[in-house]
Design a protein around this motif. Structure first.
Motif, PDB file in Angstrom:
ATOM      1  N   THR A 144       0.809  -1.211   0.000  1.00 30.17           N
ATOM      2  CA  THR A 144       0.000   0.000   0.000  1.00 30.17           C
ATOM      3  C   THR A 144       0.847   1.268   0.000  1.00 30.17           C
ATOM      4  OG1 THR A 144      -1.523  -1.272   1.346  1.00 30.17           O
ATOM      5  CG2 THR A 144      -1.953   1.078   1.137  1.00 30.17           C
ATOM      6  N   TYR A 145       1.920   1.265   0.784  1.00 31.40           N
ATOM      7  CA  TYR A 145       2.674   2.506   0.966  1.00 31.40           C
ATOM      8  C   TYR A 145       3.987   2.522   0.199  1.00 31.40           C
ATOM      9  CZ  TYR A 145      -0.771   2.766   4.628  1.00 31.40           C
ATOM     10  OH  TYR A 145      -1.959   2.777   5.292  1.00 31.40           O
ATOM     11  N   ASP A 219      -1.327  -7.983  -5.230  1.00 30.98           N
ATOM     12  CA  ASP A 219      -1.993  -7.019  -4.355  1.00 30.98           C
ATOM     13  C   ASP A 219      -1.864  -5.602  -4.908  1.00 30.98           C
ATOM     14  OD1 ASP A 219      -2.836  -8.911  -2.608  1.00 30.98           O
ATOM     15  OD2 ASP A 219      -1.864  -8.055  -0.836  1.00 30.98           O
ATOM     16  N   ILE A 220      -0.683  -5.294  -5.444  1.00 38.68           N
ATOM     17  CA  ILE A 220      -0.428  -3.930  -5.891  1.00 38.68           C
ATOM     18  C   ILE A 220      -1.152  -3.649  -7.202  1.00 38.68           C
ATOM     19  CG2 ILE A 220       1.363  -2.367  -6.741  1.00 38.68           C
ATOM     20  CD1 ILE A 220       3.268  -3.798  -4.735  1.00 38.68           C
ATOM     21  N   ALA A 229      -5.930  -6.222   4.946  1.00 39.38           N
ATOM     22  CA  ALA A 229      -7.010  -6.597   5.855  1.00 39.38           C
ATOM     23  C   ALA A 229      -8.360  -6.130   5.329  1.00 39.38           C
ATOM     24  CB  ALA A 229      -6.751  -6.010   7.233  1.00 39.38           C
ATOM     25  N   ALA A 230      -8.376  -5.013   4.585  1.00 37.00           N
ATOM     26  CA  ALA A 230      -9.634  -4.476   4.083  1.00 37.00           C
ATOM     27  C   ALA A 230     -10.330  -5.471   3.177  1.00 37.00           C
ATOM     28  CB  ALA A 230      -9.376  -3.173   3.341  1.00 37.00           C
TER      29      ALA A 230
ATOM     30  N   THR B  44     -12.447 -13.395   9.942  1.00 37.69           N
ATOM     31  CA  THR B  44     -12.424 -12.734   8.652  1.00 37.69           C
ATOM     32  C   THR B  44     -13.802 -12.151   8.415  1.00 37.69           C
ATOM     33  OG1 THR B  44     -13.037 -14.762   7.548  1.00 37.69           O
ATOM     34  CG2 THR B  44     -10.701 -14.305   7.718  1.00 37.69           C
ATOM     35  N   ILE B  45     -13.895 -11.349   7.408  1.00 34.83           N
ATOM     36  CA  ILE B  45     -15.142 -10.635   7.200  1.00 34.83           C
ATOM     37  C   ILE B  45     -16.292 -11.562   6.843  1.00 34.83           C
ATOM     38  CG2 ILE B  45     -14.211  -8.391   6.648  1.00 34.83           C
ATOM     39  CD1 ILE B  45     -14.103  -9.162   3.801  1.00 34.83           C
ATOM     40  N   ASN B  73      -8.921   2.862   9.779  1.00 30.16           N
ATOM     41  CA  ASN B  73      -7.620   2.674   9.145  1.00 30.16           C
ATOM     42  C   ASN B  73      -7.129   4.025   8.654  1.00 30.16           C
ATOM     43  OD1 ASN B  73      -5.512   0.974   8.308  1.00 30.16           O
ATOM     44  ND2 ASN B  73      -6.219   1.098   6.207  1.00 30.16           N
ATOM     45  N   ASP B  74      -5.810   4.106   8.477  1.00 31.38           N
ATOM     46  CA  ASP B  74      -5.172   5.339   8.052  1.00 31.38           C
ATOM     47  C   ASP B  74      -5.903   5.996   6.879  1.00 31.38           C
ATOM     48  OD1 ASP B  74      -3.087   7.223   7.878  1.00 31.38           O
ATOM     49  OD2 ASP B  74      -2.249   6.096   6.195  1.00 31.38           O
ATOM     50  N   GLN B 112     -15.372  -1.201   4.683  1.00 28.21           N
ATOM     51  CA  GLN B 112     -15.404  -2.573   5.179  1.00 28.21           C
ATOM     52  C   GLN B 112     -14.841  -2.580   6.589  1.00 28.21           C
ATOM     53  OE1 GLN B 112     -16.332  -5.803   3.754  1.00 28.21           O
ATOM     54  NE2 GLN B 112     -16.106  -6.134   5.959  1.00 28.21           N
ATOM     55  N   VAL B 114     -13.300  -4.655   9.782  1.00 26.89           N
ATOM     56  CA  VAL B 114     -12.612  -5.909  10.058  1.00 26.89           C
ATOM     57  C   VAL B 114     -12.531  -6.078  11.570  1.00 26.89           C
ATOM     58  CG1 VAL B 114     -10.470  -7.195   9.794  1.00 26.89           C
ATOM     59  CG2 VAL B 114     -11.312  -5.797   7.923  1.00 26.89           C
ATOM     60  N   PHE B 171     -12.112   0.155   7.039  1.00 25.48           N
ATOM     61  CA  PHE B 171     -11.233   0.417   5.889  1.00 25.48           C
ATOM     62  C   PHE B 171     -12.034   1.063   4.775  1.00 25.48           C
ATOM     63  CE2 PHE B 171      -7.329  -1.972   6.812  1.00 25.48           C
ATOM     64  CZ  PHE B 171      -7.741  -2.719   7.900  1.00 25.48           C
ATOM     65  N   VAL B 173     -12.730   1.071   1.167  1.00 26.04           N
ATOM     66  CA  VAL B 173     -12.507   0.172   0.034  1.00 26.04           C
ATOM     67  C   VAL B 173     -13.168   0.706  -1.231  1.00 26.04           C
ATOM     68  CG1 VAL B 173     -12.172  -1.893   1.436  1.00 26.04           C
ATOM     69  CG2 VAL B 173     -14.469  -1.286   0.724  1.00 26.04           C
ATOM     70  N   MET B 176     -11.087   0.096  -4.289  1.00 28.11           N
ATOM     71  CA  MET B 176     -10.934  -1.337  -4.492  1.00 28.11           C
ATOM     72  C   MET B 176     -12.225  -1.956  -5.038  1.00 28.11           C
ATOM     73  SD  MET B 176     -10.052  -4.016  -1.562  1.00 28.11           S
ATOM     74  CE  MET B 176      -8.358  -4.487  -1.454  1.00 28.11           C
ATOM     75  N   ARG B 183      -4.709   0.382  -7.044  1.00 26.77           N
ATOM     76  CA  ARG B 183      -4.064   0.088  -5.788  1.00 26.77           C
ATOM     77  C   ARG B 183      -4.852   0.730  -4.646  1.00 26.77           C
ATOM     78  NH1 ARG B 183       2.120   1.471  -4.616  1.00 26.77           N
ATOM     79  NH2 ARG B 183       2.304   0.704  -6.715  1.00 26.77           N
ATOM     80  N   VAL B 184      -5.082  -0.030  -3.598  1.00 23.71           N
ATOM     81  CA  VAL B 184      -5.862   0.479  -2.479  1.00 23.71           C
ATOM     82  C   VAL B 184      -5.068   1.540  -1.729  1.00 23.71           C
ATOM     83  CG1 VAL B 184      -7.071  -0.134  -0.369  1.00 23.71           C
ATOM     84  CG2 VAL B 184      -6.875  -1.779  -2.216  1.00 23.71           C
ATOM     85  N   GLY B 185      -5.691   2.665  -1.547  1.00 22.52           N
ATOM     86  CA  GLY B 185      -5.095   3.690  -0.698  1.00 22.52           C
ATOM     87  C   GLY B 185      -3.772   4.208  -1.205  1.00 22.52           C
ATOM     88  N   PHE B 186      -3.468   3.978  -2.457  1.00 19.75           N
ATOM     89  CA  PHE B 186      -2.166   4.405  -2.958  1.00 19.75           C
ATOM     90  C   PHE B 186      -2.157   5.911  -3.172  1.00 19.75           C
ATOM     91  CE2 PHE B 186       0.520   5.289  -6.681  1.00 19.75           C
ATOM     92  CZ  PHE B 186       1.733   5.071  -6.048  1.00 19.75           C
ATOM     93  N   ARG B 187      -1.247   6.532  -2.526  1.00 22.41           N
ATOM     94  CA  ARG B 187      -1.101   7.975  -2.692  1.00 22.41           C
ATOM     95  C   ARG B 187       0.342   8.246  -3.045  1.00 22.41           C
ATOM     96  NH1 ARG B 187      -4.228   6.920   1.117  1.00 22.41           N
ATOM     97  NH2 ARG B 187      -2.448   6.565   2.471  1.00 22.41           N
TER      98      ARG B 187
END
Lengths: 519, 188
Positions: A144-145, A219-220, A229-230, B44-45, B73-74, B112, B114, B171, B173, B176, B183-187
């Protein structure tokens, strides 16, 4: 086999197309030395920044890239290829084989490496910089980061993995199929035995590493959630997969070291190795145990107490076969007529300093104490004692030991001893104080630190610079030895035993075209 | 040409390498299996506990304190909190509570939750019969919601456990769920 098959080809193509185990071994060794200097220069950037508290030279982002790349380059670029290089040079000579079993694949497994590391190094010039998530690349830092260059990192790891796997297949096939008549398994030199076991470890775990980075890639870029986890994944899973590779990996870097030391000590003690078969079994036990201890790297993730206890006891169990080896080495020297040439100095220093690293390892294996040591400089001190004073020292030990056989000349003993003592002083000055700052709570991978750690850090930095510049002495020794010097006899060392000392010095381009008879 | 036996060794070892690559991926389901076998409930969810009818008899002589935590989450912008931070429950009895969420953004977002249970030994004894964490939650910009949670603490819960903390991490999502190749949360 043509009649013109006597010497090496001329020019650059000799090195590009060579299938000769000695050429390929030399290329591996030169490559790993270049990577050692590159990774070492990253270490000096780190130690310059840490010379004083506060941010002086580099930005924290760049500091993170330095710690990451230092680790990756040293582990995958310096130590591992150096061992493969030594195996290429020495395994056929030690078992009386004319070459490796799969010479073309040998060429390929070397030539993948420069491309892998070129790709990895180019990430410095990409948007967002080089990988900055530590050599252990824990998700989500590496997913992610991560900087965009992580994709190049992933492919570089894939290439390194392929190279190691092919190299290992080759070594196993050579050892199983090409031993000289009469050389049974239990007559093989210890270096061959340790590499034989190491090669199995490599084949077992390098693919798991490839799997881990492949999951990261998915994942990326492809929306999977192995470690997110999301999406129902788990970052802790990453740590399990990584350390399932990572723990056997540390034995991959140290088992051949045990082999080299087991060759050198008998020569300079003028006695056979004490407890040969127990050495073989100890090596195999260490390799086996290395598969069931990985979670001791992750005591703090929140494991149930039964898990912590299992991994704690299993880890402490490794001290038993390792202790067998250390006592066997000491017994080998006991009442021997010892002389202290440079390889012997490195071997003895290895035994003492590796044992210090081993003992701090036992401290770290204690789950309740590990909660304090986790991610501190104590861990850094521990793994540098086993990887620098352990693996690197024994690589130097092996290189000095076999250098006269490779070049046909004796190296400059005075200069080599200077190299040894400067390195010895340098590494201990650099890494011993790290135990203290670590126990006092200084975290690793941090570009700044609180004032109370200042003096020890300054000392560490001075030690690091002594170590770094002392390696230039080695360059001089090496170049002098290649160009000339006292001619080496075939046996080179008067206590040396084994097939590699029966061929002329320098070892001719083709050796053992007629298999020797072992007893 | 390598000899036949060398080729055999190489092919076999190559097969081992390929097998170990597969084993790396097999670690993913194995991880869940191992957790289950070792009694570590890794929630798990999708987990929806099967409730044993015997466990549904309320034991009025014993109370367990349930604590609720809500984390984000962040970078998650939503407001998220339990409507009730603590409640005393009887093992075997059905309990209901809610978590409050509000999406302060001007656009619809998908979230979502968790879950995580502490102490981990309590996790197998906490049965959620209905939970907002079973599915993704979509809220329009500015919309708020009380999300339901229905659970039973198993009668078989070890006596030494008096307090169970149930924590949710929320989170974002949205990207996503919308475009799986992002990419999830990609900054950058």
């Amino acid at each position: 086999m043509g009649a013109d098959h006597h010497g090496p080809a001329k020019g650059l193509t000799r090195w590009l197309f060579t299938t000769n185990h000695k050429d390929i071994g030399s290329m591996y060794l030169w490559f790993s030395f270049a990577m050692f200097l590159l990774g070492g220069s990253f270490a000096l950037v780190i130690r310059s920044e840490l010379f004083q508290p506060g941010l002086q030279l580099v930005r924290p982002e760049f500091f993170n890239q330095m710690t990451t790349m230092h680790g990756l380059v040293m582990v995958f670029g310096a130590i591992m290829p150096a061992w493969v290089g030594l195996a290429n040079w020495m395994v056929p000579l030690m078992i009386g084989a004319p070459d490796m079993a799969l010479p073309r694949m040998n060429n390929w497994s070397f030539w993948i490496l420069p491309f892998a590391f070129t790709m990895l190094s180019l990430t410095f010039f990409m948007d967002g910089g080089a990988p900055n998530f530590g050599w252990t690349f824990y998700a989500p830092l590496s997913t992610t980061y991560a900087p965009p260059s992580v994709t190049y990192f992933i492919f570089a790891v894939h290439l390194m993995g392929m190279s190691s796997i092919m190299g290992s297949i080759n070594i196993i096939a050579t050892i199983m199929n090409m031993r000289a008549p009469g050389m049974t398994y239990m007559k093989m030199p210890m270096f061959v035995w340790t590499w034989f076991i190491t090669a199995f470890l490599l084949i077992a775990v390098m693919p798991v590493l490839a799997g881990a980075v492949t999951m990261m890639l998915f994942d990326i870029h492809f929306g999977t959630s192995f470690f997110s986890a999301a999406g129902g994944g788990d970052p802790v899973l990453f740590q399990h997969v990584f350390w399932f590779f990572g723990h056997p990996e540390v034995y991959i870097m140290i088992l051949p070291a045990f082999g080299v030391v087991s060759e050198v000590l008998p020569t300079f003690s003028r006695k056979p190795l004490f407890g040969y078969s127990s050495m073989v079994y100890a090596t195999a036990s260490i390799a086996f145990l290395s598969f069931v201890v990985w979670a001791h790297h992750m005591y703090t993730v929140g494991m149930p107490i039964a898990g912590e206890l299992f991994f704690m006891y299993a880890t402490m169990l490794i001290a038993v076969p390792t202790g067998v080896k250390v006592f066997n080495w000491i017994s080998t020297m006991f009442r021997g007529s010892m002389t202290f040439e440079t390889p012997m100095l490195f071997a003895i220093a290895f035994i003492i300093l590796f044992t210090i690293g081993g003992l701090s390892g036992v401290m770290l294996s204690l789950a309740p104490l590990d909660f304090q040591y986790q991610d501190t400089y104590f861990v850094v001190a521990h793994f540098h004692y086993v990887l620098v004073q352990g693996a690197l020292f024994s690589i130097y030990c092996g290189v000095y030991y076999w250098l006269p056989k490779w070049t046909g000349h004796m190296y400059d003993e005075t200069l080599a001893k200077t190299h040894f003592w400067m390195t010895f002083i340098g590494v201990n000055t650099a890494f011993f104080p790290m135990h203290f700052v670590g126990l006092a709570g200084m975290p690793r991978r941090i570009p700044d630190y609180s004032l109370q750690f200042a003096d020890f850090n300054m000392l560490s930095s001075i030690g690091a610079f002594i170590t770094g510049f002392s390696q230039l002495i080695f360059v001089v020794v090496l170049l002098k030895c290649i160009k000339g010097g006292k001619s080496a006899t075939d046996q080179v060392w008067d206590g040396a035993q084994g097939l590699e000392w029966t061929v002329p010095s320098p070892a001719p381009y083709h050796t053992f075209t007629i298999p020797p008879q072992v007893r | 040409m390598p000899t036949k036996s060398t080729r055999n060794i190489a092919l076999r070892l190559g097969a081992v390498a390929v097998g170990m690559f597969g084993f790396g991926f097999a670690l993913v389901p194995l991880y869940d299996v191992m957790c289950k076998v070792l009694g570590i409930s890794r929630e798990t969810i999708v987990t929806q506990s099967q409730l044993d009818p015997d466990a549904a008899q309320a034991d009025m002589s014993r109370t367990v304190t349930m604590q609720f935590l809500a984390n984000k989450n962040d970078g998650m912008a939503w407001e998220f909190r339990p409507s009730q931070f603590e409640m005393d429950v009887n093992p075997g009895a059905m309990n209901n509570t809610t978590f409050y969420v509000r999406n302060p953004a001007h656009r619809a977002m998908i979230a979502q939750a968790v879950p995580s249970v502490s102490p981990p030994e309590a996790a197998p004894f906490l049965h959620k019969t209905e939970c907002f964490c079973f599915r993704q939650q979509t809220l329009a910009g500015g919309e708020a919601l009380d999300m339901p949670l229905q659970f039973v603490v198993d009668q078989a819960l070890p006596k030494k456990i008096r307090t169970i903390t149930l924590s949710y991490t929320l989170f974002d999502v949205t990207t996503m769920a919308a475009a799986p190749d992002q990419r999830v949360g990609f900054r950058n």
